[in-house]
Enzyme design. Sequence first.
Site, PDB file in Angstrom:
ATOM      1  N   TYR A  78       0.826  -1.206   0.000  1.00 49.37           N
ATOM      2  CA  TYR A  78       0.000   0.000   0.000  1.00 49.37           C
ATOM      3  C   TYR A  78       0.858   1.253   0.000  1.00 49.37           C
ATOM      4  O   TYR A  78       0.756   2.100   0.872  1.00 49.37           O
ATOM      5  CB  TYR A  78      -0.951  -0.006   1.194  1.00 49.37           C
ATOM      6  CG  TYR A  78      -1.848  -1.218   1.181  1.00 49.37           C
ATOM      7  CD1 TYR A  78      -2.924  -1.293   0.304  1.00 49.37           C
ATOM      8  CD2 TYR A  78      -1.601  -2.292   2.020  1.00 49.37           C
ATOM      9  CE1 TYR A  78      -3.741  -2.417   0.267  1.00 49.37           C
ATOM     10  CE2 TYR A  78      -2.413  -3.424   1.985  1.00 49.37           C
ATOM     11  CZ  TYR A  78      -3.474  -3.478   1.114  1.00 49.37           C
ATOM     12  OH  TYR A  78      -4.269  -4.591   1.070  1.00 49.37           O
ATOM     13  N   CYS A  79       1.695   1.369  -1.011  1.00 47.67           N
ATOM     14  CA  CYS A  79       2.653   2.468  -1.116  1.00 47.67           C
ATOM     15  C   CYS A  79       2.503   3.100  -2.495  1.00 47.67           C
ATOM     16  O   CYS A  79       2.091   2.437  -3.446  1.00 47.67           O
ATOM     17  CB  CYS A  79       4.071   1.903  -0.930  1.00 47.67           C
ATOM     18  SG  CYS A  79       5.408   3.093  -1.156  1.00 47.67           S
ATOM     19  N   GLY A  80       2.858   4.356  -2.598  1.00 44.28           N
ATOM     20  CA  GLY A  80       2.833   5.014  -3.895  1.00 44.28           C
ATOM     21  C   GLY A  80       3.790   4.367  -4.888  1.00 44.28           C
ATOM     22  O   GLY A  80       3.621   4.495  -6.100  1.00 44.28           O
ATOM     23  N   THR A 113       4.271   1.041  -5.012  1.00 44.80           N
ATOM     24  CA  THR A 113       3.856  -0.353  -5.206  1.00 44.80           C
ATOM     25  C   THR A 113       3.782  -0.753  -6.678  1.00 44.80           C
ATOM     26  O   THR A 113       4.121  -1.894  -7.009  1.00 44.80           O
ATOM     27  CB  THR A 113       2.526  -0.621  -4.470  1.00 44.80           C
ATOM     28  OG1 THR A 113       2.727  -0.366  -3.068  1.00 44.80           O
ATOM     29  CG2 THR A 113       2.064  -2.055  -4.646  1.00 44.80           C
TER      30      THR A 113
END
Length: 193
Positions: free
Chosen positions: A64-66, A68
């Site tokens: 859940y990361c920018g 990803t």
Amino acid sequence: MKTGSIPRCLVGALLLAGLSVAQAAPAACPALLDHTLPRLQDEKPVNLCGYAGQVVVVVNTASYCGFTPQYKSLEALYDRYKSRGLVVLGFPSNDFGSQEPGSNAEVAAFCENTFGVKFPMFAKSTVKGSAGVNPLYQQLAQISGKTPGWNFHKYVIGRDGRFAFSAGSTTDPMGKGFVADVERLLAQPEPAK
């Protein structure tokens, strides 16, 4: 078949006994890869020495990361160069912004179902700090002088088992500069066994 320094008469005897030269004289494992870590899917231990002689991209990941979407680039890099001796090793971590909260099974399902990840993934671990840090990450930080500042930090290990370079989260694994550096490492001969 490479026989290295094993005498020809011994090679013949090994073959008659049903053993390969590789079974008789295992290659030394580079200190940086001398770790056994649990696999993501089932937590079975994997000895990283099995990646000796390859160019190894070590990356801490999060679902859940920018960054990803870099899973797609990492998989493309792995797919393009695996036949030439490149492997990507993914290490999910919840160290940055709590962006990897799920269980190992949930992370494995996400990687496979969302991005079709086929490169080796390992169980969630801590990649920064002073206590309980993944031992590979401890070594990489010590050797490189850099610890991951966020998810998707990349360390690259050459065929000789030594740290080659690192790249931050903003560096796309399929970016021209990163690919050029990887290709340069892939062009180097595999160390003699």
